[in-house]
Scaffold this active site. Sequence first.
Site, mmCIF file in Angstrom:
data_model
loop_
_atom_site.group_PDB
_atom_site.id
_atom_site.type_symbol
_atom_site.label_atom_id
_atom_site.label_comp_id
_atom_site.label_asym_id
_atom_site.label_seq_id
_atom_site.Cartn_x
_atom_site.Cartn_y
_atom_site.Cartn_z
ATOM 1 N N HIS A 154 0.648 -1.424 0.013
ATOM 2 C CA HIS A 154 0.368 0.183 -0.484
ATOM 3 C C HIS A 154 0.836 1.503 0.060
ATOM 4 O O HIS A 154 0.124 2.605 0.234
ATOM 5 C CB HIS A 154 -0.824 0.062 0.964
ATOM 6 C CG HIS A 154 -1.523 -0.752 1.522
ATOM 7 N ND1 HIS A 154 -2.915 -0.937 0.608
ATOM 8 C CD2 HIS A 154 -2.288 -1.898 1.622
ATOM 9 C CE1 HIS A 154 -4.038 -2.360 0.158
ATOM 10 N NE2 HIS A 154 -3.391 -3.051 1.400
ATOM 11 N N ASP A 190 -2.485 -11.018 -2.188
ATOM 12 C CA ASP A 190 -3.205 -10.188 -1.114
ATOM 13 C C ASP A 190 -4.073 -9.122 -1.633
ATOM 14 O O ASP A 190 -5.070 -10.178 -2.367
ATOM 15 C CB ASP A 190 -1.998 -9.055 -0.575
ATOM 16 C CG ASP A 190 -2.736 -8.351 0.289
ATOM 17 O OD1 ASP A 190 -2.110 -8.801 1.399
ATOM 18 O OD2 ASP A 190 -3.330 -7.874 1.043
ATOM 19 N N HIS A 192 -5.959 -7.650 -0.034
ATOM 20 C CA HIS A 192 -6.294 -6.045 -0.937
ATOM 21 C C HIS A 192 -5.551 -5.524 -2.275
ATOM 22 O O HIS A 192 -4.295 -6.049 -2.523
ATOM 23 C CB HIS A 192 -5.594 -5.117 0.309
ATOM 24 C CG HIS A 192 -6.328 -5.316 1.429
ATOM 25 N ND1 HIS A 192 -5.898 -6.795 2.814
ATOM 26 C CD2 HIS A 192 -7.537 -5.158 2.226
ATOM 27 C CE1 HIS A 192 -6.275 -6.325 3.553
ATOM 28 N NE2 HIS A 192 -7.638 -5.733 3.400
ATOM 29 N N ASP A 279 -4.481 -12.755 3.937
ATOM 30 C CA ASP A 279 -5.254 -12.881 4.665
ATOM 31 C C ASP A 279 -6.454 -12.853 3.160
ATOM 32 O O ASP A 279 -7.571 -12.665 3.393
ATOM 33 C CB ASP A 279 -5.353 -11.241 5.028
ATOM 34 C CG ASP A 279 -4.516 -10.441 3.297
ATOM 35 O OD1 ASP A 279 -5.114 -10.728 2.169
ATOM 36 O OD2 ASP A 279 -4.385 -8.960 3.531
HETATM 37 ZN ZN LIG Z 1 -4.008 -7.413 2.821
#
Ligand SMILES: [Zn+2]
Length: 334
Positions: A154, A190, A192, A279
Amino acid sequence: MRIFTHPLQAAHRPRDEFHNGGLTPYADVPERLALMRAALGGIETPPDAGMAPILAVHDAAYCQALQDVPHLWCAAGRPGDAIPYAFPVARRRALSLSRVDALLGAHAMDTVTPLTVDSWAAAYWSSQSALAATAAVVGGDRSAFALSRPPGHHAGRDYCGGYCHLNHAAVAAQAARDAGVARVAILDIDYHHGNGTQDIFWERGDVFYASIHADPATDFPFYWGHADEVGADGGAGATLNLPLPHGTTLDAFRAAQATALDAIARFGPGLLVVSFGADTWEGDPISRFALTTPSYTTLAAEIAGCGWPTVIVMEGGYAVEALGHNVASFLAGF
Ligand SMILES: [Zn+2]
């Protein structure tokens, strides 16, 4: 497979994050690292390759701010960890601002990424772990694993967010480029979207970014990772986003991964960086996919079957008790 991590990566221990309307316990706990270490064994400490490969991706003033902000926060008499509350969303530009809140907000995208006096060392050594894994693969290893924590995908060139400060996958990809690999692909699996990685390489045609993630219409980071984002200028067509709905199981994830691997094959990389997050696991407390522990071996074997030299960089995964098993399952596929 060689595995790299550094003890100082565990020092970063924020207490809370500001999330969904209140302070909640910080999800990226250092125990994640201990449990992954315990499940893997045979781990090496990375050498210190210094700042140059980090500055090949990140802004120098930003790196300095990551180090200065926690001390300025303490000097201002603030309790707790440094969390921003004001953000320059319009016409963001370099300003020489001395107040800690201004300095922090100018370099952050959210309130879930608190800084402590130990954050910099943890992020720095996570990038060094990624660099050591990259050096191993550039040197001829088939694959290597950077047990990075805090995660990185991120974080952009000059901002932190989503528990991330330095973008280890981007640092690894750039290091491979600088070592002479002409084309590098990043596969981000991931839960996200890796908005920072996408942003760093948005206009680059030499680094392909493919991501499979929860639809940003429902999940963080909301503003990036939509299917119509494909890169721009020299990087037009070198970004591929494959958002998936809540409840995604192995079959749908495999199909998306096959699409991503086909696109990467057409790009023809000399090296692959995998941003791996666990995740996507069915029991993850902050996510809504339904992969099982054995799913990761299947997915990894399909990546390994493509034959590209591969650097694996750890991203998220917050079901702490299961994390070691999920990572071990993924590495088993290689
Ligand atoms: Zn994540």
